[in-house]
Design a protein around this motif. Structure first.
Motif, PDB file in Angstrom:
ATOM      1  N   THR A   1      -2.559  -3.752  -5.197  1.00 31.29           N
ATOM      2  CA  THR A   1      -1.634  -3.846  -4.082  1.00 31.29           C
ATOM      3  C   THR A   1      -1.452  -2.470  -3.470  1.00 31.29           C
ATOM      4  N   SER A   2      -0.815  -2.433  -2.339  1.00 31.91           N
ATOM      5  CA  SER A   2      -0.537  -1.178  -1.651  1.00 31.91           C
ATOM      6  C   SER A   2       0.669  -1.399  -0.758  1.00 31.91           C
ATOM      7  N   ARG A   3       1.382  -0.323  -0.491  1.00 32.55           N
ATOM      8  CA  ARG A   3       2.510  -0.422   0.446  1.00 32.55           C
ATOM      9  C   ARG A   3       2.014  -0.633   1.873  1.00 32.55           C
ATOM     10  N   ASP A   4       0.746  -0.309   2.116  1.00 31.05           N
ATOM     11  CA  ASP A   4       0.140  -0.433   3.439  1.00 31.05           C
ATOM     12  C   ASP A   4      -0.864  -1.583   3.443  1.00 31.05           C
ATOM     13  N   PRO A   5      -0.503  -2.756   4.008  1.00 33.79           N
ATOM     14  CA  PRO A   5      -1.437  -3.889   4.046  1.00 33.79           C
ATOM     15  C   PRO A   5      -2.742  -3.558   4.769  1.00 33.79           C
ATOM     16  N   GLY A   6      -2.689  -2.686   5.763  1.00 32.23           N
ATOM     17  CA  GLY A   6      -3.902  -2.299   6.489  1.00 32.23           C
ATOM     18  C   GLY A   6      -4.922  -1.640   5.580  1.00 32.23           C
ATOM     19  N   GLU A   7      -4.452  -0.857   4.612  1.00 32.91           N
ATOM     20  CA  GLU A   7      -5.351  -0.209   3.654  1.00 32.91           C
ATOM     21  C   GLU A   7      -6.111  -1.257   2.840  1.00 32.91           C
ATOM     22  N   LEU A   8      -5.419  -2.319   2.445  1.00 34.41           N
ATOM     23  CA  LEU A   8      -6.084  -3.368   1.659  1.00 34.41           C
ATOM     24  C   LEU A   8      -7.103  -4.129   2.501  1.00 34.41           C
ATOM     25  N   ILE A   9      -6.777  -4.368   3.753  1.00 36.92           N
ATOM     26  CA  ILE A   9      -7.714  -5.066   4.642  1.00 36.92           C
ATOM     27  C   ILE A   9      -8.968  -4.217   4.838  1.00 36.92           C
ATOM     28  N   GLN A  10      -8.809  -2.888   4.983  1.00 37.34           N
ATOM     29  CA  GLN A  10      -9.968  -2.000   5.094  1.00 37.34           C
ATOM     30  C   GLN A  10     -10.785  -1.992   3.805  1.00 37.34           C
ATOM     31  N   LEU A  11     -10.103  -2.054   2.660  1.00 32.63           N
ATOM     32  CA  LEU A  11     -10.811  -2.077   1.376  1.00 32.63           C
ATOM     33  C   LEU A  11     -11.693  -3.315   1.228  1.00 32.63           C
ATOM     34  N   VAL A  12     -11.246  -4.447   1.745  1.00 32.61           N
ATOM     35  CA  VAL A  12     -12.080  -5.658   1.714  1.00 32.61           C
ATOM     36  C   VAL A  12     -13.405  -5.365   2.402  1.00 32.61           C
ATOM     37  N   GLY A  13     -13.341  -4.738   3.576  1.00 36.28           N
ATOM     38  CA  GLY A  13     -14.556  -4.391   4.310  1.00 36.28           C
ATOM     39  C   GLY A  13     -15.424  -3.389   3.565  1.00 36.28           C
ATOM     40  N   ARG A  14     -14.801  -2.392   2.936  1.00 35.37           N
ATOM     41  CA  ARG A  14     -15.563  -1.379   2.200  1.00 35.37           C
ATOM     42  C   ARG A  14     -16.257  -1.988   0.978  1.00 35.37           C
ATOM     43  N   ILE A  15     -15.570  -2.889   0.279  1.00 35.18           N
ATOM     44  CA  ILE A  15     -16.187  -3.537  -0.890  1.00 35.18           C
ATOM     45  C   ILE A  15     -17.323  -4.461  -0.439  1.00 35.18           C
ATOM     46  N   ALA A  16     -17.093  -5.222   0.636  1.00 34.41           N
ATOM     47  CA  ALA A  16     -18.152  -6.096   1.162  1.00 34.41           C
ATOM     48  C   ALA A  16     -19.365  -5.270   1.591  1.00 34.41           C
ATOM     49  N   HIS A  17     -19.116  -4.112   2.219  1.00 32.94           N
ATOM     50  CA  HIS A  17     -20.204  -3.226   2.608  1.00 32.94           C
ATOM     51  C   HIS A  17     -20.965  -2.736   1.368  1.00 32.94           C
ATOM     52  N   ALA A  18     -20.233  -2.377   0.304  1.00 36.96           N
ATOM     53  CA  ALA A  18     -20.854  -1.886  -0.927  1.00 36.96           C
ATOM     54  C   ALA A  18     -21.703  -2.963  -1.599  1.00 36.96           C
ATOM     55  N   ILE A  19     -21.311  -4.222  -1.462  1.00 40.03           N
ATOM     56  CA  ILE A  19     -22.107  -5.312  -2.040  1.00 40.03           C
ATOM     57  C   ILE A  19     -23.471  -5.376  -1.368  1.00 40.03           C
ATOM     58  N   ASP A  20     -23.513  -5.172  -0.053  1.00 37.13           N
ATOM     59  CA  ASP A  20     -24.776  -5.237   0.696  1.00 37.13           C
ATOM     60  C   ASP A  20     -25.556  -3.924   0.702  1.00 37.13           C
ATOM     61  N   HIS A  21     -24.915  -2.820   0.361  1.00 34.08           N
ATOM     62  CA  HIS A  21     -25.570  -1.506   0.434  1.00 34.08           C
ATOM     63  C   HIS A  21     -25.480  -0.818  -0.927  1.00 34.08           C
TER      64      HIS A  21
END
Length: 192
Positions: free
Chosen positions: A133-153
């Motif tokens: 979790t995080s106090r900043d929901p935007g940070e978690l939404i960005q992390l979803v994208g970063r993890i998805a990117h890491a799965i493909d790269h």
């Protein structure tokens, strides 16, 4: 008394390195990740209130039934003796009943006072799930994208400090609500 429970939220590193996703000390191979998503983890308030009411009603019915039974047995026994001896038993029944009510109230208070958390969840193809979790929901939404990117790269690597969460399934709703029709052996609740 047992050891104190760990804090609900604690600092943890979320790291992608060498095709592994590390959430604190736990490692998840990126190729085994089935889904990465965010959601609001909400306490089970409705279920807790329903359970509290059922427990109180059942305990009260049991206490009244035990009291009536003790009084009847005592009345039958006192006909021959002329004295009553059921008072201490009735006291114990109601003392246990009050103790049960206090316990039920403490459990209810624990759920009602729990707050909701915006979390990032990582589900694997197996039964394990990691949540942060995080106090900043935007940070978690960005992390979803970063993890998805890491799965493909395979070359992707990063480290982020987030908050891990220890959430009890007795207090919080986990996962999706699914309405399923047909099949066999399915167990669930339909909400209309």
């Amino acid at each position: 008394m047992g050891a104190p429970s760990p804090p609900l939220v604690h600092a943890v590193d979320l790291r992608v390195s060498k095709r592994l996703l590390w959430v604190g000390p736990a490692a998840y191979p990126l190729e085994n990740i089935a889904r990465v998503f965010t959601f609001v983890l909400r306490p089970r308030r409705k279920e807790a209130i329903t359970l509290f009411c059922k427990r109180v009603a059942l305990t009260l019915a049991l206490a009244v039934g035990m009291t009536v039974l003790i009084l009847l047995v005592d009345a039958v026994a006192s006909i021959g003796r002329g004295e009553s001896s059921g008072g201490p038993f009735i006291f114990l029944v109601w003392l246990g009943t009050v103790g049960g009510f206090v316990y039920y109230l403490l459990e209810l208070t624990q759920v009602l006072s729990a707050r909701s958390h915006f979390v990032l969840a990582v589900e694997t193809s197996g039964p394990s799930t990691a949540m942060v979790t995080s106090r900043d929901p935007g940070e978690l939404i960005q992390l979803v994208g970063r993890i998805a990117h890491a799965i493909d790269h395979p070359e992707a690597e990063f480290t982020v400090r987030v908050e891990g969460i220890n959430a009890s399934p007795q207090i919080y709703h986990f996962g999706d609500n699914v309405n399923m029709y047909g099949g066999s052996g399915n167990v669930g609740i339909a909400n209309s």
